[in-house]
Design an enzyme around this catalytic site. Structure first.
Site, PDB file in Angstrom:
ATOM      1  NE  ARG A 106      55.644  -8.350 -49.087  1.00  0.00           N
ATOM      2  CZ  ARG A 106      55.693  -7.866 -50.326  1.00  0.00           C
ATOM      3  NH1 ARG A 106      56.059  -8.646 -51.340  1.00  0.00           N
ATOM      4  NH2 ARG A 106      55.388  -6.617 -50.565  1.00  0.00           N
ATOM      5  CG  HIS A 150      50.606  -6.065 -53.146  1.00  0.00           C
ATOM      6  ND1 HIS A 150      51.681  -6.661 -52.531  1.00  0.00           N
ATOM      7  CD2 HIS A 150      50.938  -5.998 -54.453  1.00  0.00           C
ATOM      8  CE1 HIS A 150      52.621  -6.940 -53.422  1.00  0.00           C
ATOM      9  NE2 HIS A 150      52.180  -6.555 -54.607  1.00  0.00           N
ATOM     10  CD  GLU A 196      56.814  -2.889 -55.811  1.00  0.00           C
ATOM     11  OE1 GLU A 196      57.706  -3.757 -55.787  1.00  0.00           O
ATOM     12  OE2 GLU A 196      56.067  -2.706 -56.804  1.00  0.00           O
ATOM     13  CG  ASN A 340      59.271  -5.287 -52.878  1.00  0.00           C
ATOM     14  OD1 ASN A 340      59.464  -5.886 -51.823  1.00  0.00           O
ATOM     15  ND2 ASN A 340      58.067  -4.866 -53.238  1.00  0.00           N
ATOM     16  CE1 TYR A 342      61.760  -9.468 -58.238  1.00  0.00           C
ATOM     17  CE2 TYR A 342      61.086  -7.287 -57.491  1.00  0.00           C
ATOM     18  CZ  TYR A 342      60.857  -8.651 -57.568  1.00  0.00           C
ATOM     19  OH  TYR A 342      59.751  -9.197 -56.966  1.00  0.00           O
ATOM     20  CD  GLU A 421      57.630  -8.003 -54.393  1.00  0.00           C
ATOM     21  OE1 GLU A 421      58.082  -7.812 -55.554  1.00  0.00           O
ATOM     22  OE2 GLU A 421      56.492  -7.649 -54.045  1.00  0.00           O
TER      23      GLU A 421
END
Length: 528
Positions: A106, A150, A196, A340, A342, A421
């Site tokens: 990616r 991005h 995002e 994404n 986390y 991610e």
């Protein structure tokens, strides 16, 4: 006699628990990539500004991130002028990807490298670089998963009309995407429009700690003084334009390219899971509200054609309305959703925020953060965060991924999902030593991969898992002081020396058919 029976019962219970743990460990160890559905993609990622370097070479002009870092605003006053130097070293990086066994890589397109002024003439050298990168990936059997935008808006568009604050940016996004589809779409089959869009409006236009550093008093990140901005309205306006730009790019692709090129197109959202700090109904409602304010901000209009009701109630007229035509274009404008993820953030209800006369996005959420990002993925509140020898790092919370995917099934019609991610970061050794043994990262990835498989078995339509990041990169918040790479990069060396960490060797073993993790005879789990 009763005491003896009680002791015997407790012993049987403990033996049962031990047996369960051993069986669970064996089951986890037995997982291989073959357990995932046919066509499931394993990869790793990066983005243009964070790895390419060559910030002013071969016709490239500045992005807002070049301006921001050159003005000294980034952490530790760092820049990504060289970064991991992928622009010059892409062949070496692709060889490492091939050796690791990646199905896909990616990466993103630098807008100001491909179209230096944001619109108009295409830069031949930029076009050549991305063609070469894509061809090199395909030559090694690696799928290119390409993000169009991005965070790195051309500075020229920021100077001309305030960038994302102007609806003019929608047309320029669409023209940029047209160049990408036309130039690379014969080989790129997985497109992400925007990365995002639910975080850039906050860092850049509410709190002001990211470019273009816009905010207004009394808001803004502590210690940040913005020269201009309006924290109460601008985050909503910027997100609205990003949503409409996304829909316009998807409409263009479907109308002009998709039938011929055969690709898929989607959007990628930052997806922390918000967990209530207590079981009180108001805290449970606060966590649900936060998930609506972050993930639902984009998913709700993409699925239903309008913003979440709670956002419309709390933000009121600050939240732009979607016209009937815009709603129709936005609704269904995705083939997949990238997430994404986390970890989790614990939150509590804070209704006092809604009583304030002047409110920004954070006040409209009416919640209080009990833990912070990269501090909150612990299994229990109060668990020690700092760990000897490792410093700051995000703790694994695979349950957060499973919980996140559940409402995507039930609330948002179970869209195809790619986990774009997921990864574990660490602070570098202050003495300058290189970290080779990152068992904690291997463990982090293992439990998340296992959680992804569990969610698939529970009905989630997850089609890919990408580690963040393939190599150490310039992190947007932490610069070079928080590293996520499977491949380490010695940023103290002029040649940006690369080295494989133990997590890279573990991931390579898994991708080449090895078990997720081994189990020792005593039942303990080993990572590599």
């Amino acid at each position: 006699m009763e005491q003896s029976c009680g002791s015997s019962s407790r012993l049987r219970f403990l033996l049962a628990v031990l047996l369960f743990e051993l069986v669970s460990a064996a089951a986890a160890a037995a997982i291989t990539r073959d357990d995932f559905p046919e066509g499931f993609v394993f990869g790793a990622g990066s983005s243009a500004y964070q790895v390419e370097g060559a910030w002013a070479e071969d016709g490239k002009k500045p992005s807002i991130w070049d301006t921001y870092t050159h003005q000294g605003y980034a952490f530790d006053h760092a820049t990504a002028d060289v970064a991991a130097d992928q622009y010059h070293k892409y062949k070496a990086y692709v060889r490492l990807m091939h050796e690791m066994g990646l199905d896909a890589y990616r990466f993103s397109i630098s807008w100001s490298r491909l179209i230096p002024d944001g619109r108009g003439a295409v830069n031949p050298k930029g076009l050549e670089y991305y063609n070469n990168l894509i061809d090199e990936l395909l030559k090694h059997g690696i799928q290119p998963h390409t993000t169009i935008y991005h965070f790195d808006l051309p500075q020229a568009l920021q100077d001309e009309y305030n960038g994302l604050l102007s609806p003019r940016v929608i047309e320029d996004f669409t023209s940029f995407a047209d160049v990408c589809f036309r130039s690379f779409g014969d080989r790129v089959k997985q497109w992400t429009t925007v990365n995002e869009p639910n975080i850039e409006p906050l860092g850049g236009y509410d709190m002001g700690y990211l470019p273009p550093r816009r905010c207004s008093s009394p808001f803004g990140f502590p210690g940040i003084t913005c020269a201009e901005g309006n924290s109460t309205t601008e985050p909503y306006v910027v997100a609205h334009h990003l949503l409409l730009a996304h829909a316009s790019m998807v409409s263009l692709y479907r109308r002009k390219y998709q039938a011929v090129q055969g690709g898929r197109i989607g959007i990628t959202l930052l997806a922390w899971w918000y967990e209530p700090a207590t079981t009180k109904p108001e805290d449970v409602a606060a966590a649900e509200r936060m998930n609506d304010f972050t993930l639902g901000w984009f998913l709700h209009p993409l699925v239903y054609g309008d913003y979440p009701p709670v956002m419309k109630r709390n933000a009121r007229s600050k939240l732009p309305a979607l016209t009937a035509k815009e709603s129709a274009r936005v609704r269904g404008s995705f083939d997949f959703v990238g997430i994404n993820q986390y970890g989790a953030i614990y939150v509590a209800d804070d209704p006092s925020q809604l009583k304030r006369e002047l409110r920004d996005y954070s006040a409209d959420e009416a919640t209080k953060y009990i833990t912070q990002p990269f501090e909150s993925s612990r299994h229990q509140l109060g668990q020690e965060f700092k760990q000897s020898g490792l410093g700051l790092r995000n703790h694994d919370a695979p349950w957060a991924l499973r919980k996140l995917l559940e409402p995507l099934q039930t609330k948002y019609a179970n869209p195809p999902v790619v986990i774009y991610e997921n990864g574990a970061g660490h602070e570098p050794d202050p003495s300058g030593g290189l970290l080779y043994d990152d068992e904690f990262r291997s463990h982090f990835l293992q439990v998340y991969i296992e959680a992804a498989l569990q969610s698939i078995r529970n009905g989630s339509d997850v089609g890919g898992y990408f580690v963040w990041s393939f190599m150490d990169v310039f992190e947007y918040i932490f610069a070079y002081q928080f590293q996520f790479g499977l491949i380490g990069v010695d940023y103290g060396a002029e040649g940006r020396t690369r080295y494989a960490r133990s997590s890279a060797r573990w991931y390579a073993g898994f991708l080449h058919g090895g078990e997720l993790r081994t189990v020792a005879p005593d039942g303990s789990r080993a990572s590599s």
